[in-house]
Design a protein around this motif. Structure first.
Motif, PDB file in Angstrom:
ATOM      1  N   ARG A  45       4.989   7.080  -3.978  1.00 55.53           N
ATOM      2  CA  ARG A  45       3.614   7.016  -3.000  1.00 55.53           C
ATOM      3  C   ARG A  45       3.279   5.425  -2.760  1.00 55.53           C
ATOM      4  NH1 ARG A  45      -1.281   6.344  -3.943  1.00 55.53           N
ATOM      5  NH2 ARG A  45      -1.049   6.404  -6.105  1.00 55.53           N
ATOM      6  N   VAL A  46       3.360   4.788  -3.518  1.00 57.40           N
ATOM      7  CA  VAL A  46       2.998   3.291  -3.667  1.00 57.40           C
ATOM      8  C   VAL A  46       3.803   2.646  -2.444  1.00 57.40           C
ATOM      9  CG1 VAL A  46       2.617   0.832  -4.527  1.00 57.40           C
ATOM     10  CG2 VAL A  46       1.631   3.278  -5.719  1.00 57.40           C
ATOM     11  N   LEU A  47       4.962   2.829  -2.647  1.00 54.86           N
ATOM     12  CA  LEU A  47       6.162   2.432  -1.756  1.00 54.86           C
ATOM     13  C   LEU A  47       5.844   2.734  -0.308  1.00 54.86           C
ATOM     14  CD1 LEU A  47       8.913   0.791  -1.138  1.00 54.86           C
ATOM     15  CD2 LEU A  47       9.995   3.281  -1.529  1.00 54.86           C
ATOM     16  N   PHE A  48       5.741   4.252  -0.020  1.00 55.08           N
ATOM     17  CA  PHE A  48       5.511   4.789   1.139  1.00 55.08           C
ATOM     18  C   PHE A  48       4.115   4.061   2.037  1.00 55.08           C
ATOM     19  CE2 PHE A  48       8.458   8.328   0.196  1.00 55.08           C
ATOM     20  CZ  PHE A  48       9.302   7.663   1.116  1.00 55.08           C
ATOM     21  N   GLN A  49       3.241   4.047   0.890  1.00 54.64           N
ATOM     22  CA  GLN A  49       1.997   3.476   1.516  1.00 54.64           C
ATOM     23  C   GLN A  49       1.911   2.023   1.994  1.00 54.64           C
ATOM     24  OE1 GLN A  49      -0.636   4.063  -1.966  1.00 54.64           O
ATOM     25  NE2 GLN A  49      -1.784   5.640  -0.716  1.00 54.64           N
ATOM     26  N   ALA A  50       2.892   1.463   1.151  1.00 55.70           N
ATOM     27  CA  ALA A  50       3.023  -0.204   1.415  1.00 55.70           C
ATOM     28  C   ALA A  50       3.854  -0.194   2.724  1.00 55.70           C
ATOM     29  CB  ALA A  50       3.722  -0.841   0.313  1.00 55.70           C
ATOM     30  N   VAL A  51       4.609   0.767   3.156  1.00 51.03           N
ATOM     31  CA  VAL A  51       5.329   0.746   4.413  1.00 51.03           C
ATOM     32  C   VAL A  51       4.521   1.282   5.524  1.00 51.03           C
ATOM     33  CG1 VAL A  51       7.249   2.102   5.859  1.00 51.03           C
ATOM     34  CG2 VAL A  51       7.848   1.549   3.400  1.00 51.03           C
ATOM     35  N   ALA A  52       3.540   1.971   5.410  1.00 48.10           N
ATOM     36  CA  ALA A  52       2.606   2.367   6.275  1.00 48.10           C
ATOM     37  C   ALA A  52       1.704   1.211   6.479  1.00 48.10           C
ATOM     38  CB  ALA A  52       1.679   3.414   6.069  1.00 48.10           C
ATOM     39  N   ILE A  53       1.311   0.619   5.703  1.00 48.56           N
ATOM     40  CA  ILE A  53       0.355  -0.637   5.690  1.00 48.56           C
ATOM     41  C   ILE A  53       1.143  -1.760   6.648  1.00 48.56           C
ATOM     42  CG2 ILE A  53      -0.702  -2.526   4.369  1.00 48.56           C
ATOM     43  CD1 ILE A  53      -1.504  -0.727   2.468  1.00 48.56           C
ATOM     44  N   VAL A  54       2.376  -2.032   6.260  1.00 49.00           N
ATOM     45  CA  VAL A  54       3.169  -2.965   7.103  1.00 49.00           C
ATOM     46  C   VAL A  54       3.291  -2.592   8.466  1.00 49.00           C
ATOM     47  CG1 VAL A  54       5.388  -4.134   7.499  1.00 49.00           C
ATOM     48  CG2 VAL A  54       4.383  -4.016   5.044  1.00 49.00           C
TER      49      VAL A  54
END
Length: 68
Positions: A45-54
């Motif tokens: 979840r944290v990984l996908f959130q980071a991708v979304a933020i980028v």
């Protein structure tokens, strides 16, 4: 380019939602006593959130560049 980024953003947001629901279901079932699967879902979840933020940052950069 912005259209592609918007599609990628929606896919990343859908991935975050899927992983979040999957993790909540895993915790609610109580089958994983060690918490390893819960931690795995949290990391995803944290990984996908980071991708979304980028992706959001890239969209904002493109929007500001096109306005000048």
């Amino acid at each position: 380019m912005r259209f592609v980024l918007l599609i990628l953003l929606f896919l990343a947001m859908a991935a975050v939602l899927y992983v979040l629901v999957r993790g909540v279901i895993g915790v609610a079932s109580g089958k994983d006593m060690t918490g390893e699967q819960s931690q795995m879902w949290m990391r995803r979840r944290v990984l996908f959130q980071a991708v979304a933020i980028v992706i959001v940052i890239l969209i904002l950069v493109l929007a500001s560049a096109s306005s000048h």
